[in-house]
Motif scaffolding. Structure first.
Motif: not given
Length: 81
Positions: A17, A20, A35, A53, A56, A59, A62, A65, A70
């Motif tokens: 995360d 990301d 995603e 997951y 996400e 949205d 982008e 998210d 997540t």
């Protein structure tokens, strides 16, 4: 021992995360590729719950998210009792 394995999975999810959040937008330039990678990653760790997951993808810009951890939420959902 089962709880220790979950702690490692949680740590991996937190690191993913953070990745990301920081680099995800730059590395996953194709729409929804982040995603897809996240779904495969989470499915590998938590089975069918990993497909959560994919939420996400709600949205399409982008932009938001990356701020939602997540994978960490999925790990917390699968915490052993």
């Amino acid at each position: 021992m089962r709880s220790l394995a979950w702690h490692y999975k949680l740590l991996i999810c937190i690191l993913y995360d953070i990745f990301d959040f920081t680099f995800g937008r730059a590395l996953f330039v194709l729409p929804f590729s982040g995603e897809i990678v996240g779904c495969v990653f989470a499915h590998f760790l938590f089975g069918a719950d990993g497909f959560l997951y994919g939420l996400e993808a709600i949205d399409p810009t982008e932009q938001i998210d990356g701020f939602i951890p997540t994978a960490t939420f999925i790990a917390m959902k699968n915490k052993p009792i």
